[in-house]
Design an enzyme around this catalytic site. Structure first.
Site, short mmCIF file in Angstrom:
data_model
loop_
_atom_site.label_atom_id
_atom_site.label_comp_id
_atom_site.label_asym_id
_atom_site.label_seq_id
_atom_site.Cartn_x
_atom_site.Cartn_y
_atom_site.Cartn_z
N TRP A 107 14.91 12.08 -3.92
CA TRP A 107 13.63 12.03 -4.68
C TRP A 107 11.33 11.01 -3.65
O TRP A 107 12.13 10.05 -2.86
CB TRP A 107 13.50 11.88 -5.78
N GLU A 134 -4.88 7.38 -13.21
CA GLU A 134 -4.07 7.30 -12.43
C GLU A 134 -3.99 6.98 -11.10
O GLU A 134 -5.04 8.48 -11.12
CB GLU A 134 -2.17 7.76 -12.29
N ASP A 166 4.37 10.07 -5.27
CA ASP A 166 3.14 10.60 -4.91
C ASP A 166 3.13 9.67 -3.58
O ASP A 166 3.67 9.22 -2.91
CB ASP A 166 2.29 9.14 -5.24
C1 FRU Z 1 1.75 8.91 -10.39
C2 FRU Z 1 2.28 7.51 -10.85
C3 FRU Z 1 1.94 6.52 -10.78
C4 FRU Z 1 2.70 5.60 -10.39
C5 FRU Z 1 3.75 6.40 -9.56
C6 FRU Z 1 5.60 5.89 -10.12
O1 FRU Z 1 2.32 9.99 -10.41
O2 FRU Z 1 2.67 7.25 -11.94
O3 FRU Z 1 0.76 6.42 -11.73
O4 FRU Z 1 2.36 4.44 -9.61
O5 FRU Z 1 3.72 7.25 -9.76
O6 FRU Z 1 5.77 6.32 -9.07
#
Ligand code: FRU
Length: 497
Positions: free
Chosen positions: A42, A227, A45
């Site tokens: 997987w 985010e 971000d």
């Molecule tokens: C965004 C998010 C972030 C977090 C990460 C966790 O897609 O939710 O806010 O740090 O993914 O994998």
């Protein structure tokens, strides 16, 4: 010293897990040929997108043990040219009391010829109610060689959530930049009543951080959490890129589960307040989230995003991998709008050019040699009298597969339709587009993705699609005669091994 050893051990274990399965995964038909994706399992971000000792470094949220989201590590690739990427060992693994359940998203910055990663340590609170079951702090790791990272003994560098209207559970995704001699950080946050907002911090050394302000806060339909904020200056204006969660659909807008966009204005560094205009989306397709930018040695602002969407069906998961990065996009400012276009370096992937000029289309037609599943198309269309026109990609008539791009001259809209794209989720996305002049298209197709740049970045539509291997046809259609003034098609070389 014990803690550093744990980190190293956890990284080695994770690298071994990936090494063990990556060969089984590498030949699968939907694996992308010139987009960054993890060797297996997987990713979400992009993280730590940066320039260090003449090379681009890009990290990503990674679960090395499963093709589903789980305890987050940071995967890592680097490149000299934004095109050919080399996989490196995993950079961060959960190992400390403050990040034991995940090294969440963050950024990277060079300081004193060392590369610093600033990330969120996540710890689950047992039996906490949903959404109030996490403890998030900010932490730093440093590397002398840009490959091996040690977590600082001063961690967590931000452990306390400041007083004020700030939710104490959601406090993440630090993005750091330098202005003069001072470092600044934006952090994703929400109010106690669930409105997205961004916090601003300041530091002289990346270790001691002072809270400055709640820099910006949503008003109206602006989501329950922001985010992955990212603030940068572009030609005299400040731009805050972020990923607001939970916007309500409005007409053709906001139909993805979460959005990614920007607000533009001026940040007052003394008061910490950001005066800004309305939210604009960065992409109008299905799969684009958590974009992050960096500035390179040529002063260019470059953006990549996660080319998937939370909770979307991902048919590659049953084949041992999930998640990819968009192609790198150059960000420029056009008054109060951003334009994003593919970085020119991608032209080095082009081979076997096929070109046409002044082709009339009335009804449906295809062009000899214009087909494939790993290619770039550049097209200039004069719609003439056509009121609806467009093209179909990844066509396989025998199994009734196609991904359709439809322009409607009167409505001034463009629609990307993936209802017949093969496996995976369907649906369509629509946005407005300027059709006063010819339509210019630059389209990137890679095994299970399509990225469409309309009118040189006026609008971009990005989507994952999962067609069969035989779906390589491309056709054009128009309800009245239209002219393809110019068309070039290139096969694209494999760039990520
Ligand atoms: C965004 C998010 C972030 C977090 C990460 C966790 O897609 O939710 O806010 O740090 O993914 O994998």
């Amino acid at each position: 010293m014990k803690t550093l050893q744990n980190h190293q051990e956890n990284i080695e274990r994770a690298n071994k897990a990936i090494d063990k399965i990556k060969d089984q995964v590498s030949q699968h038909e939907w694996r992308l040929q010139y987009h960054v994706m993890p060797p297996a399992n997987w990713m979400n971000d992009p993280n730590g997108f940066s320039f260090f000792r003449g090379e681009y470094h890009l990290f990503y949220q990674h679960h090395p043990y499963d093709p589903k989201w789980g305890p987050m590590h940071w995967g890592h690739v680097k490149s000299k040219d934004l095109v050919n990427w080399e996989h490196l060992p995993i950079a961060l693994a959960p190992s400390e009391p403050y990040d034991k359940d995940g090294c969440f998203s963050g950024s990277a910055i060079e300081k004193d010829d060392k590369l610093y990663l600033i990330y969120t340590g996540n710890v689950w609170i047992e039996d906490g109610p949903l959404d109030e079951d996490l403890t998030q702090v900010q932490a730093v790791a440093v590397s002398e060689d840009g490959i091996h990272f040690e977590k600082l003994k001063e961690n967590p560098v931000i452990a306390e959530i400041p007083d004020g209207d700030i939710n104490i559970f959601h406090f993440r995704d630090p993005k750091v930049w330098k202005r003069g001699d001072t470092y600044y950080m934006v952090l994703g946050s929400k109010t106690k009543k669930n409105t997205g907002q961004v916090l601003l911090y300041r530091s002289e050394d990346l270790i001691r951080w002072d809270f400055v302000s709640i820099m910006a806060k949503g008003e109206g339909n602006f989501g329950f959490m922001w985010e992955c904020p990212d603030l940068f200056e572009l030609d005299g204006k400040d731009v805050l890129v972020m990923s607001p969660q939970g916007l309500e659909p409005e007409g053709d807008k906001y139909h993805n589960l979460h959005q990614a966009g920007y607000i533009m204005g001026q940040l007052n560094y003394n008061t910490g307040k950001f005066n800004h205009g309305a939210l604009h989306l960065l992409d109008h397709g299905f799969d684009f989230y958590a974009p992050q930018t960096m500035v390179d040695d040529q002063g260019r602002r470059i953006l990549v995003a996660w080319m998937d969407m939370w909770e979307s069906e991902m048919p590659t998961q049953t084949h041992g991998y999930a998640g990819a990065m968009t192609i790198p996009r150059l960000v420029t400012r056009d008054k109060d709008n951003l334009r994003t276009v593919p970085v020119p370096e991608l032209q080095t992937l082009r081979q076997h050019q096929v070109s046409y000029e002044n082709v009339q289309v009335n009804g449906a037609s295809s062009l000899n040699g214009v087909e494939g599943d790993c290619l770039e198309l550049e097209i200039d269309i004069d719609p003439n009298e056509a009121t609806t026109f467009g093209l179909k990609l990844r066509v396989d008539d025998e199994v009734n597969q196609e991904t359709k791009l439809l322009f409607d001259q009167q409505a001034g809209t463009v629609t990307l339709d993936r209802n017949k794209s093969g496996k995976g989720p369907g649906g369509f996305r629509r946005t407005t587009v300027n059709m006063a002049k010819n339509v210019h298209l630059q389209i990137f197709i890679d095994k299970s993705s399509v990225e469409i740049f309309i009118n040189r970045g006026e609008k971009v539509m990005t989507s994952r699609i999962f067609p069969t291997e035989n779906a390589t046809g491309i056709s054009f259609f128009a309800d009245q005669e239209m002219t393809i003034e110019r068309l070039s098609k290139w096969e694209l070389k494999q760039a990520i091994k």
